[in-house]
Scaffold this motif. Sequence first.
Motif, PDB file in Angstrom:
ATOM      1  N   ASP A 142       0.830  -1.206   0.000  1.00 23.98           N
ATOM      2  CA  ASP A 142       0.000   0.000   0.000  1.00 23.98           C
ATOM      3  C   ASP A 142       0.866   1.258   0.000  1.00 23.98           C
ATOM      4  N   SER A 143       1.914   1.258   0.817  1.00 21.92           N
ATOM      5  CA  SER A 143       2.779   2.435   0.935  1.00 21.92           C
ATOM      6  C   SER A 143       3.483   2.773  -0.373  1.00 21.92           C
ATOM      7  N   LYS A 144       3.723   1.752  -1.200  1.00 18.05           N
ATOM      8  CA  LYS A 144       4.412   1.989  -2.470  1.00 18.05           C
ATOM      9  C   LYS A 144       3.457   2.156  -3.630  1.00 18.05           C
ATOM     10  N   THR A 145       2.399   1.358  -3.689  1.00 16.77           N
ATOM     11  CA  THR A 145       1.635   1.253  -4.938  1.00 16.77           C
ATOM     12  C   THR A 145       0.268   1.918  -4.925  1.00 16.77           C
ATOM     13  N   GLN A 146      -0.270   2.288  -3.745  1.00 17.06           N
ATOM     14  CA  GLN A 146      -1.617   2.847  -3.722  1.00 17.06           C
ATOM     15  C   GLN A 146      -1.704   4.110  -4.575  1.00 17.06           C
ATOM     16  N   TYR A 147      -0.625   4.910  -4.544  1.00 12.71           N
ATOM     17  CA  TYR A 147      -0.510   6.082  -5.429  1.00 12.71           C
ATOM     18  C   TYR A 147       0.971   6.462  -5.469  1.00 12.71           C
ATOM     19  N   PRO A 148       1.757   5.799  -6.314  1.00 16.37           N
ATOM     20  CA  PRO A 148       3.217   5.950  -6.279  1.00 16.37           C
ATOM     21  C   PRO A 148       3.715   7.347  -6.600  1.00 16.37           C
ATOM     22  N   ALA A 149       2.895   8.173  -7.253  1.00 21.37           N
ATOM     23  CA  ALA A 149       3.335   9.528  -7.587  1.00 21.37           C
ATOM     24  C   ALA A 149       3.261  10.478  -6.407  1.00 21.37           C
ATOM     25  N   ALA A 150       2.637  10.044  -5.314  1.00 25.99           N
ATOM     26  CA  ALA A 150       2.464  10.930  -4.158  1.00 25.99           C
ATOM     27  C   ALA A 150       3.759  11.079  -3.374  1.00 25.99           C
ATOM     28  N   CYS A 151       3.888  12.217  -2.706  1.00 24.54           N
ATOM     29  CA  CYS A 151       5.101  12.479  -1.939  1.00 24.54           C
ATOM     30  C   CYS A 151       5.174  11.635  -0.676  1.00 24.54           C
ATOM     31  N   ASN A 152       4.076  10.976  -0.278  1.00 20.60           N
ATOM     32  CA  ASN A 152       4.106  10.145   0.924  1.00 20.60           C
ATOM     33  C   ASN A 152       4.203   8.652   0.607  1.00 20.60           C
ATOM     34  N   ALA A 153       4.484   8.309  -0.640  1.00 21.47           N
ATOM     35  CA  ALA A 153       4.759   6.920  -0.999  1.00 21.47           C
ATOM     36  C   ALA A 153       6.193   6.582  -0.617  1.00 21.47           C
ATOM     37  N   ILE A 154       6.434   5.357  -0.180  1.00 21.15           N
ATOM     38  CA  ILE A 154       7.791   5.002   0.224  1.00 21.15           C
ATOM     39  C   ILE A 154       8.691   4.840  -0.999  1.00 21.15           C
ATOM     40  N   GLU A 155       9.967   5.184  -0.805  1.00 19.44           N
ATOM     41  CA  GLU A 155      10.971   5.014  -1.860  1.00 19.44           C
ATOM     42  C   GLU A 155      12.010   3.980  -1.464  1.00 19.44           C
ATOM     43  N   THR A 156      12.140   3.740  -0.152  1.00 17.02           N
ATOM     44  CA  THR A 156      13.099   2.745   0.340  1.00 17.02           C
ATOM     45  C   THR A 156      12.433   1.860   1.383  1.00 17.02           C
ATOM     46  N   LEU A 157      12.689   0.568   1.279  1.00 15.59           N
ATOM     47  CA  LEU A 157      12.212  -0.419   2.238  1.00 15.59           C
ATOM     48  C   LEU A 157      13.421  -0.941   3.002  1.00 15.59           C
ATOM     49  N   LEU A 158      13.430  -0.737   4.306  1.00 14.44           N
ATOM     50  CA  LEU A 158      14.493  -1.236   5.173  1.00 14.44           C
ATOM     51  C   LEU A 158      13.984  -2.493   5.872  1.00 14.44           C
TER      52      LEU A 158
ATOM     53  N   TYR B 273       5.029   6.742  11.868  1.00 12.74           N
ATOM     54  CA  TYR B 273       3.903   5.810  11.898  1.00 12.74           C
ATOM     55  C   TYR B 273       4.330   4.439  12.406  1.00 12.74           C
ATOM     56  N   HIS B 274       3.397   3.761  13.056  1.00 18.34           N
ATOM     57  CA  HIS B 274       3.616   2.403  13.542  1.00 18.34           C
ATOM     58  C   HIS B 274       2.518   1.499  12.990  1.00 18.34           C
ATOM     59  N   ASN B 275       2.921   0.496  12.260  1.00 20.06           N
ATOM     60  CA  ASN B 275       2.005  -0.526  11.722  1.00 20.06           C
ATOM     61  C   ASN B 275       0.892   0.040  10.842  1.00 20.06           C
ATOM     62  N   CYS B 276       1.228   0.991  10.009  1.00 20.60           N
ATOM     63  CA  CYS B 276       0.258   1.503   9.039  1.00 20.60           C
ATOM     64  C   CYS B 276       1.004   2.146   7.866  1.00 20.60           C
ATOM     65  N   SER B 277       0.285   2.339   6.790  1.00 20.06           N
ATOM     66  CA  SER B 277       0.845   2.848   5.543  1.00 20.06           C
ATOM     67  C   SER B 277       1.227   4.318   5.641  1.00 20.06           C
ATOM     68  N   THR B 278       2.323   4.677   4.989  1.00 23.10           N
ATOM     69  CA  THR B 278       2.735   6.082   4.927  1.00 23.10           C
ATOM     70  C   THR B 278       1.759   6.931   4.131  1.00 23.10           C
ATOM     71  N   ARG B 279       0.904   6.298   3.351  1.00 26.26           N
ATOM     72  CA  ARG B 279      -0.046   7.051   2.517  1.00 26.26           C
ATOM     73  C   ARG B 279      -1.113   7.775   3.333  1.00 26.26           C
TER      74      ARG B 279
END
Length: 442
Positions: free
Chosen positions: A259-275, A375-381
């Motif tokens: 969700d954090s990457k693909t729900q709306y990838p053009a948004a500024c709150n989509a993740i770019e790095t997964l640790l 955030y804890h246990n939820c999407s950055t979106r």
Amino acid sequence: MSTNVSGNLGSGNLTETIQSTRTAAIALAKLPSASKNIALEAIAVALEKNADRILTANQKDVTAAIAAQLPNALIARLKLDANKLQSMIAGVRDVIRLADPIGDRQIHRELDAGLILERLSCPLGVIGVIFEARPDAVTQIAALGIKSGNGVILKGGSEAVNSCEAIAAVMQEALEQSYTENQGVSPHVVQLLTTRAETLAILQMDKLIDLIIPRGSNQFVRYIQDNTHIPVLGHADGVCHLYVDGLADVTKAVVIAVDSKTQYPAACNAIETLLVHGAIASKFLPLAQAALQTKGVKLLGCDRTRAIIDIQAATEADWSTEYCDLILSIKIVDTLEAAIAHITHYGSKHTEAIVTEDQAIADIFTSDVDAAGVYHNCSTRFADGFRYGFGAEVGISTNKMPPRGPVGLEGLVTYKYRLVGNGHIVADYAGANAKAFTHRDL
């Protein structure tokens, strides 16, 4: 709103146009909440009635953008559809439901008998918002400006000119009719500009414009910041991270990552790095790869990641890149501290998230990570003014000083001190026979 929504404002009368907005804003600041809400409802109704007109204009912009081979992320932000238009309308009505932020008495204090101090919330004045692509920003910002008592100068990008002009024209017609019937909100409180020359001109109008809010690419925002003396609110980068801790629920982590990457990838709150913590990497990464690649995400990884899943190598530049696209970099770390260190070095102080079932670890992450949203246990979106219940947002600020994060009504007001006396003078409170202040809160 100015009748010159088509960008035919000449250089000779641009200053007069901005001045008319400032004059209208002074009157707007005195209006009761009911008057502002009537105008906002008129805008919402007009947007509903003119949906086809707006979507037709937007299709012209999208077609031209595709023909010009503009970036996919920009086209995604540019495109309107029926659902996005309904969200715009819902945002306007959500602003109606919000409490009016103007005139709130924050301090009421007696300094001495008959000498009373108040601190009252008030509008900023005139806000200039310069944005790329996002035509939905027109309604969001106009609604928040009207409710917060501020005049608004809107300047959309050339790629969205048809969309912005159509939306602005609909809003103008609604405001003009509402003003004629109710003598409430002047149509001059919101102005739309359409040329680059006007953008450059308003950046120099520090006597007429109180705040500039840029919304767009890193390069665009930094240009605005470097070319005006007007205070600038916003963010240049949106390099967001999701950290999957060693004590994460793997199933939950996969869903949140997708969700954090693909729900709306053009948004500024989509993740770019997964640790990913090394202790869970071999279990989590194959599941995440399958889920993300099903959504068309191109994965890049560090050497340790690539030893577990077959993906391309990430470069040093990838850790600081805001893709705004279906691309994600993955890095394995061995400790919470290493994850936080990576975020501190490469992050943009926008939104950072952790997935873990250990509350103590989550508490350290949310305490030690320096970002507008942790955030804890939820999407950055979820980093969005509408989702926060702000009605809408004028933008997201990564500034350390407030406002920070999604900026809604509360970020568009300031305050003034009002002191009322009865012939009081400072000389009476100085010297050997000085009177004492009571400083009594009322």
